[in-house]
Scaffold this motif. Structure first.
Motif, PDB file in Angstrom:
ATOM      1  N   ILE A  79       0.840  -1.201   0.000  1.00 32.87           N
ATOM      2  CA  ILE A  79       0.000   0.000   0.000  1.00 32.87           C
ATOM      3  C   ILE A  79       0.872   1.248   0.000  1.00 32.87           C
ATOM      4  CG2 ILE A  79      -1.610   1.343   1.405  1.00 32.87           C
ATOM      5  CD1 ILE A  79      -2.848  -1.361   2.247  1.00 32.87           C
ATOM      6  N   VAL A 115      -2.137   6.650  -1.301  1.00 35.45           N
ATOM      7  CA  VAL A 115      -3.084   6.523  -2.411  1.00 35.45           C
ATOM      8  C   VAL A 115      -4.002   7.744  -2.490  1.00 35.45           C
ATOM      9  CG1 VAL A 115      -4.874   5.269  -1.125  1.00 35.45           C
ATOM     10  CG2 VAL A 115      -4.609   4.899  -3.597  1.00 35.45           C
ATOM     11  N   ILE A 144      -3.762  -0.457  -8.019  1.00 37.58           N
ATOM     12  CA  ILE A 144      -4.674   0.395  -7.258  1.00 37.58           C
ATOM     13  C   ILE A 144      -6.104   0.170  -7.746  1.00 37.58           C
ATOM     14  CG2 ILE A 144      -5.303   2.768  -6.683  1.00 37.58           C
ATOM     15  CD1 ILE A 144      -2.694   1.909  -5.427  1.00 37.58           C
ATOM     16  N   ARG A 145      -7.009  -0.050  -6.791  1.00 40.28           N
ATOM     17  CA  ARG A 145      -8.425  -0.222  -7.126  1.00 40.28           C
ATOM     18  C   ARG A 145      -9.163   1.084  -6.826  1.00 40.28           C
ATOM     19  NH1 ARG A 145     -12.553  -2.756  -4.039  1.00 40.28           N
ATOM     20  NH2 ARG A 145     -10.959  -3.408  -2.559  1.00 40.28           N
ATOM     21  N   ILE A 146      -9.935   1.557  -7.792  1.00 37.87           N
ATOM     22  CA  ILE A 146     -10.613   2.851  -7.665  1.00 37.87           C
ATOM     23  C   ILE A 146     -12.120   2.637  -7.742  1.00 37.87           C
ATOM     24  CG2 ILE A 146     -10.882   5.164  -8.659  1.00 37.87           C
ATOM     25  CD1 ILE A 146      -8.034   4.723  -9.884  1.00 37.87           C
ATOM     26  N   LEU A 203       2.351   1.874  -3.239  1.00 37.43           N
ATOM     27  CA  LEU A 203       1.317   2.017  -4.273  1.00 37.43           C
ATOM     28  C   LEU A 203       1.276   0.830  -5.232  1.00 37.43           C
ATOM     29  CD1 LEU A 203       1.803   5.819  -4.991  1.00 37.43           C
ATOM     30  CD2 LEU A 203      -0.056   4.766  -3.691  1.00 37.43           C
ATOM     31  N   SER A 257      -0.604  -1.746  -4.328  1.00 37.35           N
ATOM     32  CA  SER A 257      -1.988  -2.146  -4.134  1.00 37.35           C
ATOM     33  C   SER A 257      -2.671  -1.065  -3.310  1.00 37.35           C
ATOM     34  CB  SER A 257      -2.073  -3.507  -3.431  1.00 37.35           C
ATOM     35  OG  SER A 257      -1.625  -3.391  -2.084  1.00 37.35           O
ATOM     36  N   GLY A 258      -3.952  -1.251  -3.075  1.00 37.77           N
ATOM     37  CA  GLY A 258      -4.696  -0.273  -2.282  1.00 37.77           C
ATOM     38  C   GLY A 258      -6.005   0.071  -2.966  1.00 37.77           C
ATOM     39  N   ARG A 259      -6.827   0.817  -2.232  1.00 38.88           N
ATOM     40  CA  ARG A 259      -8.143   1.205  -2.735  1.00 38.88           C
ATOM     41  C   ARG A 259      -8.379   2.669  -2.427  1.00 38.88           C
ATOM     42  NH1 ARG A 259     -13.760  -0.512   0.125  1.00 38.88           N
ATOM     43  NH2 ARG A 259     -12.717   0.682   1.756  1.00 38.88           N
ATOM     44  N   HIS A 299       0.189   2.680 -11.733  1.00 34.04           N
ATOM     45  CA  HIS A 299      -0.040   1.828 -10.564  1.00 34.04           C
ATOM     46  C   HIS A 299      -1.243   0.923 -10.825  1.00 34.04           C
ATOM     47  CE1 HIS A 299       2.767   4.450  -8.401  1.00 34.04           C
ATOM     48  NE2 HIS A 299       2.082   5.466  -8.878  1.00 34.04           N
ATOM     49  N   ILE A 309      -3.443   7.064 -13.218  1.00 30.85           N
ATOM     50  CA  ILE A 309      -3.075   6.222 -12.077  1.00 30.85           C
ATOM     51  C   ILE A 309      -2.933   4.763 -12.514  1.00 30.85           C
ATOM     52  CG2 ILE A 309      -3.947   5.252  -9.913  1.00 30.85           C
ATOM     53  CD1 ILE A 309      -5.068   8.033  -9.272  1.00 30.85           C
ATOM     54  N   LYS A 310      -3.869   4.270 -13.321  1.00 31.27           N
ATOM     55  CA  LYS A 310      -3.840   2.866 -13.725  1.00 31.27           C
ATOM     56  C   LYS A 310      -2.621   2.545 -14.581  1.00 31.27           C
ATOM     57  CE  LYS A 310      -6.569   0.332 -12.683  1.00 31.27           C
ATOM     58  NZ  LYS A 310      -6.673  -0.481 -11.432  1.00 31.27           N
TER      59      LYS A 310
END
Length: 302
Positions: free
Chosen positions: A86, A284, A121-123, A89, A91-93, A118, A114-115
Motif C-alpha cells: 500500500i 493513495v 490500485i483499485r478505484i 502504491l 496495491s490499495g483502494r 499503478h 493512475i492505472k
C-alpha cells in the motif's frame, strides 16, 4: 500484550533449543537473548522455560506460545507485506465521490493516469451532489469528494476537519436554441432574458441561479427542473426554454441544436477536491489528489 520482536526471538530459541544457538542465528549476544526472554516472561506474567541440566524445557505456558508463535509471526509478516504494498502504491483502494459533470470530465483522465503507473490500485466511484458528497466523506463512505461552490457558498464547506485543493473555476454559460436572437451575441446579459422561460438544474445550481436573477432585477419563470444535464440541453434544443449551465457539462455532451454563450457579468462555480484533514498524507489519497490536479489543469472549459 507482548512485543512481536520478543516472540520472534522466542520462536528461534524453541526451534534451535538454546539461547546460544538462537543468538548465533539472529546475530545477537547470548545476554541479549536472555534479557529479551525475561522481558517476554514479564509481559505474559509467567515463566516460559525451565532449565533441565544444560538444556531448556518449555513450561505449559511456553508450549501454548510455541504453538501460536509461527501463526503470530506469519500474520505480522503478511500485514507488513500488505502495508508495504500500500505504501509503495502496488496495491490499495481509493473511493472517490463526485458530481456527474466531474465524473465525466475530471475522473476519467485522473483514473487513467493512475492505472498506467499503478495498475494494482483499485478505484471506486460514487455519485453525489454537494453538500451530500461532503457528508459522505465525513461518514467515511468515500476517501475523496469533488464538490462545487458558488461565491460565498464556499464558506459552508470551510471546516477544520477538511483538507481541500481548488481544482478549477468553471464558467457559467447561457444555453439557447439555435436561432434565438441572443445567440448572435458573444456574451449574454442575464437581465435581457427576464421574460424567458427557464429550465433549472440541481438544487445548489438552482439556488444560485435564482439569486443571480434577483441581482439582475427579475424573478425567473422556471417551467422545468431536472438534475439530468443531458435532458436540460435536449429541452433547450426543443425550444421549451433556456438554461444556465456550467461549461464542464458541455465538454462531454454538446447538443448540436444548442448554442452556449458566457453569462454577463461573468459568473462561475469553483470545483474543489476534499479529503479529511490528515488523510492527504495517505499515499493513495495523495496520488489521487495529485492526479485530479493534473486533470483539472489539462481541462480547459469552452
Amino acid at each position: 500484550m507482548f512485543d512481536s520482536r520478543h516472540v520472534r526471538v522466542f520462536d528461534e530459541v524453541v526451534r534451535t533449543g538454546s539461547f546460544a544457538a538462537a543468538a548465533r542465528n539472529l546475530g545477537y549476544t547470548q545476554p541479549a537473548i536472555s534479557q529479551q526472554m525475561k522481558a517476554l516472561e514479564r509481559s505474559v506474567g509467567t515463566p516460559l522455560f525451565v532449565r533441565v541440566g544444560r538444556g531448556l524445557r518449555l513450561t505449559e505456558a511456553g508450549e501454548v506460545l510455541a504453538r501460536h508463535a509461527a501463526g503470530i509471526l506469519g500474520t505480522i509478516a503478511a500485514a507488513q507485506r500488505q502495508m508495504t504494498a500500500i505504501t509503495q502504491l502496488k496495491s490499495g483502494r481509493i473511493r472517490v465521490c463526485a458530481f456527474p459533470s466531474a465524473s465525466a470530465t475530471l475522473i476519467p483522465p485522473a483514473v487513467a493516469s493512475i492505472k498506467i503507473r499503478h495498475p494494482g490500485i483499485r478505484i471506486e466511484l460514487l455519485d453525489a451532489e454537494p453538500p451530500d458528497s461532503v457528508e459522505a466523506l465525513r461518514r467515511g463512505d468515500c476517501d475523496i469528494t469533488l464538490a462545487f461552490t458558488y461565491g460565498a457558498s464556499g464558506e459552508q464547506l470551510e471546516a477544520d476537519d477538511l483538507y481541500k485543493i481548488s481544482l478549477l473555476d468553471d464558467p457559467l454559460m447561457v444555453l439557447l436554441p439555435r436561432g434565438h436572437p441572443q445567440a448572435r451575441r458573444r456574451s449574454v446579459e442575464l437581465a435581457q432574458l427576464a421574460e424567458e422561460r427557464w429550465i433549472a438544474g440541481c438544487l445548489r445550481c438552482r439556488s444560485h441561479f435564482i439569486e443571480s436573477c434577483a441581482s439582475a432585477g427579475f424573478e425567473p419563470h422556471i417551467d422545468f427542473t431536472t438534475d439530468d444535464n443531458l435532458a436540460v440541453q435536449s429541452l433547450v434544443a426543443a425550444g421549451t426554454g433556456i438554461a444556465v449551465m456550467p461549461s464542464m457539462v458541455q465538454l462531454f455532451f454538446r447538443h448540436p441544436q444548442v448554442i452556449s454563450r458566457p453569462v454577463f457579468p461573468a459568473d462561475s462555480r469553483t470545483v474543489t477536491a476534499y479529503t479529511l484533514s490528515g488523510h492527504q498524507r495517505i499515499p493513495v489519497t495523495r496520488l489521487m489528489m495529485e492526479a485530479l490536479q493534473v486533470a483539472a489543469h489539462d481541462l480547459v472549459p469552452s
